[in-house]
Write a protein that holds these residues in place. Sequence first.
Motif, PDB file in Angstrom:
ATOM      1  N   GLU A  20      34.025  47.468  37.187  1.00 42.26           N
ATOM      2  CA  GLU A  20      34.976  47.262  38.283  1.00 42.26           C
ATOM      3  C   GLU A  20      34.745  45.939  39.001  1.00 42.26           C
ATOM      4  O   GLU A  20      35.689  45.289  39.427  1.00 42.26           O
ATOM      5  N   GLU A  21      33.484  45.541  39.117  1.00 42.20           N
ATOM      6  CA  GLU A  21      33.186  44.273  39.783  1.00 42.20           C
ATOM      7  C   GLU A  21      33.487  43.066  38.903  1.00 42.20           C
ATOM      8  O   GLU A  21      33.810  41.996  39.403  1.00 42.20           O
ATOM      9  N   PRO A  24      37.878  41.428  37.641  1.00 47.97           N
ATOM     10  CA  PRO A  24      38.627  40.292  38.203  1.00 47.97           C
ATOM     11  C   PRO A  24      38.162  38.932  37.685  1.00 47.97           C
ATOM     12  O   PRO A  24      38.931  37.980  37.656  1.00 47.97           O
ATOM     13  N   GLU A  25      36.911  38.842  37.257  1.00 51.91           N
ATOM     14  CA  GLU A  25      36.359  37.584  36.746  1.00 51.91           C
ATOM     15  C   GLU A  25      36.248  37.563  35.224  1.00 51.91           C
ATOM     16  O   GLU A  25      35.727  36.599  34.655  1.00 51.91           O
ATOM     17  N   SER A  26      36.726  38.614  34.570  1.00 55.77           N
ATOM     18  CA  SER A  26      36.455  38.779  33.135  1.00 55.77           C
ATOM     19  C   SER A  26      37.010  37.646  32.279  1.00 55.77           C
ATOM     20  O   SER A  26      36.343  37.196  31.345  1.00 55.77           O
ATOM     21  N   THR A  53      41.218  48.100  29.272  1.00 61.48           N
ATOM     22  CA  THR A  53      41.429  47.177  30.397  1.00 61.48           C
ATOM     23  C   THR A  53      40.975  45.773  30.028  1.00 61.48           C
ATOM     24  O   THR A  53      41.680  44.792  30.295  1.00 61.48           O
ATOM     25  N   GLN A  57      42.993  42.097  29.524  1.00 58.35           N
ATOM     26  CA  GLN A  57      42.639  40.794  30.092  1.00 58.35           C
ATOM     27  C   GLN A  57      42.742  39.674  29.056  1.00 58.35           C
ATOM     28  O   GLN A  57      42.901  38.516  29.413  1.00 58.35           O
TER      29      GLN A  57
END
Length: 171
Positions: A20-21, A24-26, A53, A57
Amino acid sequence: PPLQAQLEHGTPQERTQVVEELIPESRRLMADVFGNYVIQKLLEYGTREQVRTLGGQLEGHVLSLSLGTYGCRVVQKAFERVDEEQKIRLGQELHPHVLDCVRDQNANHVIQKILEQVPSPHLDFIASAFLGHVPVLASHCYSSRVLPRIVASWRDGQRRALSDARRLLPQ
């Protein structure tokens, strides 16, 4: 413990928190010298939903990641782990770029992984891209590695077209 070890040996709750952390930066991490390893571990040890998910991305970025030294590793791992529908969709992103990819030192590995992981009815775009270019691609240092896999995936009609093209070559 290091993040990669946490993903490998952590509890499902710890993995979920890490995923989850990092989501957003994946995309940035996928192309990073160290971050790509973390994303590969997420793909390897993540739940089906987490893998889906991460596959999401990749969408819209398969070509740019495939051409990069670190991103191509993530793309290859994704083709091993995402579901069949995502494999097909991600592979199709390279449709207009097959010839560029097979001649690239990084992306040729992605094309080989696609040939290995995507069901053959969805590979026509790769085989078709080679038709008419076989002599040149056979002598190229990267595409020559892909050529045997391409030929193995061809249907009879495509093999006949190759035979016809060979007859037209100067002897």
